[in-house]
Design a protein around this motif. Structure first.
Motif, PDB file in Angstrom:
ATOM      1  N   LEU A 192       0.813  -1.217   0.000  1.00  0.00           N
ATOM      2  CA  LEU A 192       0.000   0.000   0.000  1.00  0.00           C
ATOM      3  C   LEU A 192       0.845   1.265   0.000  1.00  0.00           C
ATOM      4  O   LEU A 192       0.349   2.344  -0.355  1.00  0.00           O
ATOM      5  CB  LEU A 192      -0.917   0.027   1.232  1.00  0.00           C
ATOM      6  CG  LEU A 192      -2.199  -0.793   1.184  1.00  0.00           C
ATOM      7  CD1 LEU A 192      -2.862  -0.783   2.557  1.00  0.00           C
ATOM      8  CD2 LEU A 192      -3.148  -0.232   0.148  1.00  0.00           C
ATOM      9  N   ARG A 193       2.095   1.155   0.405  1.00  0.00           N
ATOM     10  CA  ARG A 193       2.900   2.353   0.647  1.00  0.00           C
ATOM     11  C   ARG A 193       3.062   3.206  -0.608  1.00  0.00           C
ATOM     12  O   ARG A 193       2.865   4.432  -0.563  1.00  0.00           O
ATOM     13  CB  ARG A 193       4.261   1.954   1.214  1.00  0.00           C
ATOM     14  CG  ARG A 193       4.172   1.481   2.647  1.00  0.00           C
ATOM     15  CD  ARG A 193       5.299   0.555   3.060  1.00  0.00           C
ATOM     16  NE  ARG A 193       6.622   1.160   2.861  1.00  0.00           N
ATOM     17  CZ  ARG A 193       7.755   0.584   3.236  1.00  0.00           C
ATOM     18  NH1 ARG A 193       7.719  -0.611   3.822  1.00  0.00           N
ATOM     19  NH2 ARG A 193       8.908   1.184   3.018  1.00  0.00           N
ATOM     20  N   GLN A 194       3.396   2.593  -1.727  1.00  0.00           N
ATOM     21  CA  GLN A 194       3.625   3.369  -2.959  1.00  0.00           C
ATOM     22  C   GLN A 194       2.341   3.994  -3.501  1.00  0.00           C
ATOM     23  O   GLN A 194       2.303   5.189  -3.799  1.00  0.00           O
ATOM     24  CB  GLN A 194       4.299   2.472  -4.009  1.00  0.00           C
ATOM     25  CG  GLN A 194       4.638   3.193  -5.314  1.00  0.00           C
ATOM     26  CD  GLN A 194       3.560   3.008  -6.370  1.00  0.00           C
ATOM     27  OE1 GLN A 194       2.808   2.039  -6.322  1.00  0.00           O
ATOM     28  NE2 GLN A 194       3.471   3.942  -7.306  1.00  0.00           N
ATOM     29  N   PRO A 195       1.222   3.256  -3.645  1.00  0.00           N
ATOM     30  CA  PRO A 195       0.007   3.905  -4.156  1.00  0.00           C
ATOM     31  C   PRO A 195      -0.559   4.972  -3.228  1.00  0.00           C
ATOM     32  O   PRO A 195      -1.210   5.908  -3.700  1.00  0.00           O
ATOM     33  CB  PRO A 195      -0.974   2.740  -4.346  1.00  0.00           C
ATOM     34  CG  PRO A 195      -0.418   1.601  -3.576  1.00  0.00           C
ATOM     35  CD  PRO A 195       1.061   1.794  -3.548  1.00  0.00           C
ATOM     36  N   LEU A 196      -0.314   4.859  -1.920  1.00  0.00           N
ATOM     37  CA  LEU A 196      -0.783   5.913  -1.019  1.00  0.00           C
ATOM     38  C   LEU A 196      -0.090   7.236  -1.308  1.00  0.00           C
ATOM     39  O   LEU A 196      -0.678   8.305  -1.102  1.00  0.00           O
ATOM     40  CB  LEU A 196      -0.546   5.510   0.437  1.00  0.00           C
ATOM     41  CG  LEU A 196      -1.566   4.558   1.067  1.00  0.00           C
ATOM     42  CD1 LEU A 196      -1.109   4.119   2.444  1.00  0.00           C
ATOM     43  CD2 LEU A 196      -2.942   5.200   1.147  1.00  0.00           C
ATOM     44  N   GLU A 197       1.150   7.177  -1.778  1.00  0.00           N
ATOM     45  CA  GLU A 197       1.884   8.397  -2.109  1.00  0.00           C
ATOM     46  C   GLU A 197       1.590   8.870  -3.529  1.00  0.00           C
ATOM     47  O   GLU A 197       1.314  10.037  -3.764  1.00  0.00           O
ATOM     48  CB  GLU A 197       3.392   8.149  -1.948  1.00  0.00           C
ATOM     49  CG  GLU A 197       3.852   8.038  -0.512  1.00  0.00           C
ATOM     50  CD  GLU A 197       3.734   9.349   0.240  1.00  0.00           C
ATOM     51  OE1 GLU A 197       3.956  10.411  -0.371  1.00  0.00           O
ATOM     52  OE2 GLU A 197       3.416   9.315   1.443  1.00  0.00           O
ATOM     53  N   SER A 198       1.652   7.946  -4.496  1.00  0.00           N
ATOM     54  CA  SER A 198       1.532   8.343  -5.912  1.00  0.00           C
ATOM     55  C   SER A 198       0.098   8.432  -6.393  1.00  0.00           C
ATOM     56  O   SER A 198      -0.176   9.025  -7.429  1.00  0.00           O
ATOM     57  CB  SER A 198       2.297   7.347  -6.782  1.00  0.00           C
ATOM     58  OG  SER A 198       1.689   6.070  -6.733  1.00  0.00           O
ATOM     59  N   ARG A 240       2.038   7.276   6.655  1.00  0.00           N
ATOM     60  CA  ARG A 240       1.111   7.729   5.622  1.00  0.00           C
ATOM     61  C   ARG A 240      -0.319   7.850   6.137  1.00  0.00           C
ATOM     62  O   ARG A 240      -1.244   8.094   5.360  1.00  0.00           O
ATOM     63  CB  ARG A 240       1.174   6.769   4.428  1.00  0.00           C
ATOM     64  CG  ARG A 240       2.502   6.863   3.670  1.00  0.00           C
ATOM     65  CD  ARG A 240       2.777   5.612   2.844  1.00  0.00           C
ATOM     66  NE  ARG A 240       3.941   5.786   1.974  1.00  0.00           N
ATOM     67  CZ  ARG A 240       5.195   5.652   2.359  1.00  0.00           C
ATOM     68  NH1 ARG A 240       5.473   5.347   3.618  1.00  0.00           N
ATOM     69  NH2 ARG A 240       6.189   5.812   1.508  1.00  0.00           N
ATOM     70  N   ILE A 241      -0.513   7.648   7.437  1.00  0.00           N
ATOM     71  CA  ILE A 241      -1.835   7.788   8.048  1.00  0.00           C
ATOM     72  C   ILE A 241      -1.822   9.031   8.920  1.00  0.00           C
ATOM     73  O   ILE A 241      -1.080   9.116   9.896  1.00  0.00           O
ATOM     74  CB  ILE A 241      -2.195   6.535   8.866  1.00  0.00           C
ATOM     75  CG1 ILE A 241      -2.234   5.304   7.943  1.00  0.00           C
ATOM     76  CG2 ILE A 241      -3.532   6.714   9.561  1.00  0.00           C
ATOM     77  CD1 ILE A 241      -2.530   4.002   8.640  1.00  0.00           C
ATOM     78  N   ASP A 242      -2.651  10.006   8.571  1.00  0.00           N
ATOM     79  CA  ASP A 242      -2.606  11.313   9.225  1.00  0.00           C
ATOM     80  C   ASP A 242      -3.292  11.347  10.582  1.00  0.00           C
ATOM     81  O   ASP A 242      -2.864  12.066  11.482  1.00  0.00           O
ATOM     82  CB  ASP A 242      -3.267  12.364   8.317  1.00  0.00           C
ATOM     83  CG  ASP A 242      -2.583  12.486   6.974  1.00  0.00           C
ATOM     84  OD1 ASP A 242      -1.446  12.017   6.862  1.00  0.00           O
ATOM     85  OD2 ASP A 242      -3.181  13.047   6.035  1.00  0.00           O
TER      86      ASP A 242
END
Length: 512
Positions: free
Chosen positions: A319-325, A385-387
């Motif tokens: 999930l890390r990459q799609p959460l950013e891009s 990536r979780i605010d």
């Protein structure tokens, strides 16, 4: 005799027009060339039976079917009808005059009936771009394709209807959809509402902030405290889908075959809640025949991961990459496809294996260290990536039985939409930024100015609560959203204070 018909192939969420050339000559064998997969190779057996059942004949000659361009792999059964019609035209059992104006799609059953296909909307869009006059496809997919303006859409249920139409023997009723009316009549048509939730005002406030700024959030609390119930209602307070967003979302669900037969457009924001046993490929997409995963099906909506620590570590890490891009690029040796994946991630988890750590009434049964070990199943880069980290407490009996009506989703949605409009104006010159959660570190520095008092508060909070450095940008983004909700041009200390309290999992000693 050489005859050409036209079909279409879908790659990612875009379509490519395929030219189907059929030539019948002396001989006895059937050939399909042009990189067909097994489903396409088997089509001649289905076609032979369908033609025989419908009163036509399969020529007992050499039949060569070429699918061009020959360097693109052809997959699936949607070419059946176009190949069958080309064979009939090549053997002079039907006219060929209309074939150059139509894209023809459909899977044939042995009795000649037409089965639905996947990806009708992107195919129809590409047909319109390529200048085709109309499209002939299964009736079940007709409303989906009829969304495209300027394209004549005809739905059929049997191959005989297609042959009669092409031969000008029997006209077909054109399928039409009033796209704007259909879209506006069903927009925000949700079955759930925030008014169903009694109490939990602080959690509703946190989800309103998440919706207003596009922030990801994790809900931490004991079983039965309402985490799932609240998460399911988040789409109801997000701004309504625009027509452009609706078309893009519908394309993804069309390609995945998830669109209902009666649907022409998706008018509500998607909510996807995969089970924690899901594989990484099912989550992000891909496979032998590439398909969008759950994160792309949640595009422009909400991805809800319940029981977050129970997901496999490898699944969470992808999930890390799609959460950013906000995009999922799937690359293989022979192909590369891109699926959009702009979603709000909402996760829910118990604070410990037994579920009752920090419970106001029940004792936690976990041994020392088990709480930290349980929370540590979620990696630091993912938490980064979780605010919003939101602690959920059980609803007491008084709140649960209160007769005072709770605030409806429509009222909250109006406030969220107003905050989003404020952000849209701020980011109007930035093509890839639409809300506060999408800001880069540079844009955070340019946008999130805080006073000297605010700097002192943030410094004290980071030192006293042991907040990590990664929490700094997140706090600024969330405080900027809170300020936008109050129509404040500056970030006040009260906005910072509220944002700081939403970093529970970053606090030193939280699980000790």
């Amino acid at each position: 005799m050489l005859v050409k018909t036209y079909g279409s192939a879908v790659y990612g969420i875009e379509a490519t027009t395929i030219t189907i050339e059929v030539n019948i000559s002396g001989g006895t064998k059937y050939y399909i060339v042009g990189l067909p997969d097994n489903a396409v190779k088997e089509s001649l057996r289905r076609i032979e039976s369908a033609l025989s059942s419908s009163g036509f004949r399969m020529p007992r000659q050499k039949i060569v079917v070429n699918l061009a361009p020959a360097d693109i792999r052809k997959e699936g059964s949607s070419y059946d009808l176009a190949i069958a019609v080309a064979i009939l035209a090549s053997s002079k059992q039907t006219e060929a005059s209309l074939l150059s104006e139509l894209v023809i799609l459909g899977e044939l059953s042995l009795d000649g009936s037409i089965q639905p296909i996947k990806g009708a909307l992107p195919i129809a869009l590409q047909a319109a771009r390529d200048g085709f006059k109309g499209i002939l496809l299964p009736l079940a997919n007709a409303r989906e394709a009829a969304v495209v303006p300027g394209l004549q859409v005809y739905g059929i249920q049997h191959i005989k209807e297609a042959v009669d139409f092409i031969s000008n023997k029997q006209p077909l009723d054109r399928v039409t959809v009033d796209t704007k009316a259909d879209f506006l009549n069903n927009i925000n048509d949700y079955e759930v509402d925030f008014a169903d939730v009694q109490g939990q005002e602080n959690i509703k406030r946190a989800l309103e902030i998440a919706a207003a700024g596009g922030h990801n959030a994790v809900l931490i609390g004991p079983p039965g405290s309402g985490k799932t119930m609240l998460a399911k209602r988040l789409p109801t307070i997000l701004p309504p889908l625009s027509l452009e967003e609706s078309l893009e979302t519908t394309k993804i669900h069309s390609v995945a075959g998830k669109l209902g037969i009666a649907e022409s457009l998706m008018t509500t924001r998607p909510f996807r809640a995969p089970h924690h046993t899901i594989s990484d490929v099912a989550l992000v997409g891909g496979g032998h025949q590439p398909q969008p995963g759950e994160i792309s099906l949640a595009h422009n909506g909400v991805l809800f991961l319940d029981e977050l620590p129970e997901f496999k570590r490898t699944v969470l890490e992808v999930l890390r990459q799609p959460l950013e891009s906000r995009n999922m690029a799937i690359s293989r040796a022979r192909f590369s496809v891109n699926y959009p994946a702009s979603f709000i991630l909402i996760a829910a988890m118990n604070p410990c294996p037994c579920g009752f750590y920090n419970h106001p009434q029940k004792d936690c049964l976990c041994n020392p260290g088990m709480v930290q070990k349980y929370v540590s199943k979620i990696s630091g880069p993912l938490l980064d990536r979780i605010d919003l980290h939101v602690e959920v407490t059980p609803v007491d009996f008084t709140q649960l039985t209160a007769t005072r009506p709770a605030e409806k989703s429509a009222a909250i949605r109006d406030r969220v939409a107003a905050a989003r409009e404020w952000q849209a104006e701020r980011f109007k010159t930035l093509p890839n930024v639409h809300c506060n959660a999408q800001m880069t570190p540079r844009q955070v520095r340019e946008t999130c100015h805080i006073s000297t008092a605010g700097q002192a508060l943030l410094k004290a909070a980071m030192e006293r609560l042991g907040l990590s450095a990664r929490a700094y940008d997140r706090i600024l983004k969330v405080s900027r959203t809170i300020a936008d909700m109050e129509r404040s041009t500056d970030i006040q200390t009260a906005h910072l204070a509220e944002a700081i309290q939403f970093r529970s999992l970053d606090r030193r000693g939280w699980a000790e």
